[in-house]
Design a protein around this motif. Structure first.
Motif, mmCIF file in Angstrom:
data_model
loop_
_atom_site.group_PDB
_atom_site.id
_atom_site.type_symbol
_atom_site.label_atom_id
_atom_site.label_comp_id
_atom_site.label_asym_id
_atom_site.label_seq_id
_atom_site.Cartn_x
_atom_site.Cartn_y
_atom_site.Cartn_z
ATOM 1 N N ASN A 1 -0.145 2.010 -10.055
ATOM 2 C CA ASN A 1 0.173 3.443 -10.003
ATOM 3 C C ASN A 1 -0.532 4.203 -8.899
ATOM 4 N N ASP A 2 -1.490 3.564 -8.229
ATOM 5 C CA ASP A 2 -2.140 4.243 -7.110
ATOM 6 C C ASP A 2 -1.418 3.992 -5.785
ATOM 7 N N MET B 1 2.362 10.101 -7.637
ATOM 8 C CA MET B 1 2.327 9.048 -6.609
ATOM 9 C C MET B 1 3.149 9.414 -5.377
ATOM 10 N N ILE B 2 4.038 10.418 -5.491
ATOM 11 C CA ILE B 2 4.888 10.788 -4.365
ATOM 12 C C ILE B 2 4.102 11.659 -3.384
ATOM 13 N N LEU B 3 3.996 11.170 -2.155
ATOM 14 C CA LEU B 3 3.286 11.909 -1.110
ATOM 15 C C LEU B 3 4.173 12.935 -0.432
ATOM 16 N N ASP B 4 5.435 12.559 -0.188
ATOM 17 C CA ASP B 4 6.325 13.461 0.540
ATOM 18 C C ASP B 4 7.768 13.049 0.329
ATOM 19 N N ILE C 1 -1.446 9.207 4.393
ATOM 20 C CA ILE C 1 -1.757 8.126 3.433
ATOM 21 C C ILE C 1 -3.242 7.812 3.415
ATOM 22 N N ILE D 1 6.813 7.423 -0.581
ATOM 23 C CA ILE D 1 7.495 8.405 0.253
ATOM 24 C C ILE D 1 8.975 8.303 -0.096
ATOM 25 N N LYS E 1 1.111 4.734 -3.105
ATOM 26 C CA LYS E 1 1.769 5.980 -2.714
ATOM 27 C C LYS E 1 3.243 5.734 -2.382
ATOM 28 N N GLN F 1 0.832 -1.209 0.000
ATOM 29 C CA GLN F 1 0.000 0.000 0.000
ATOM 30 C C GLN F 1 0.865 1.256 0.000
ATOM 31 N N LEU F 2 2.141 1.083 0.353
ATOM 32 C CA LEU F 2 3.052 2.219 0.448
ATOM 33 C C LEU F 2 4.462 1.753 0.105
ATOM 34 N N SER G 1 6.008 4.292 -13.348
ATOM 35 C CA SER G 1 4.866 5.118 -13.742
ATOM 36 C C SER G 1 4.450 4.880 -15.201
#
Length: 133
Positions: free
Chosen positions: A88-89, A112-115, A133, A93, A91, A59-60, A80
């Motif tokens: 591609n969904d 897709m990059i959260l942080d 997330i 970090i 996430k 999931q991450l 990607s």
């Protein structure tokens, strides 16, 4: 708590410490590791080939940028593409030891990059990640 997490980093000590912190924080039930982007893509290739219902789909993803064989940016370029579109969904970090302004700018190209966070991973960092997330 996540079911499955993928940690991509070439440093075995970093991987060991991250597994410890993630386990102690009860952040994820399963922690899959890859030593570089190529190894991570091979993991997703196996998921695509096996096409079973009992997949361990992360999931991450925690992703280091500077690795031999295939670094983080190259991994993201491949990940990607249409080949991996069903994933591609997931996430991502970025977890790096250096925070280069160019890297921060480059990270904005990937939805897709959260942080973008600095190593080392900590319980507080995982608490923060849980909120985004």
């Amino acid at each position: 708590m996540l079911d499955t997490l993928l940690f991509i980093d070439d440093d075995p000590i970093t991987l060991m410490l991250c597994k410890m912190v993630i386990s102690k924080a009860s952040f994820s039930k399963v922690i899959i590791t890859a030593k570089n982007g190529e190894e991570a893509l091979q993991y997703f290739d196996k998921l695509i080939q096996n096409n079973t219902e009992n997949k361990k789909i992360p999931q991450l993803i925690f992703l280091d940028l500077n690795m031999p064989v295939m670094g983080g940016w190259e991994f993201l370029d491949h990940f990607s593409t249409d080949k991996y579109s069903e994933y591609n969904d997931i996430k991502v970090i970025i977890l790096s030891s250096t925070v280069d302004p160019e890297d921060l700018k480059n990270s904005q190209k990937y939805p897709m990059i959260l942080d973008f966070l600095s190593k080392p991973i900590s319980k507080e960092m995982l608490e923060y990640v849980s909120t985004i997330i």
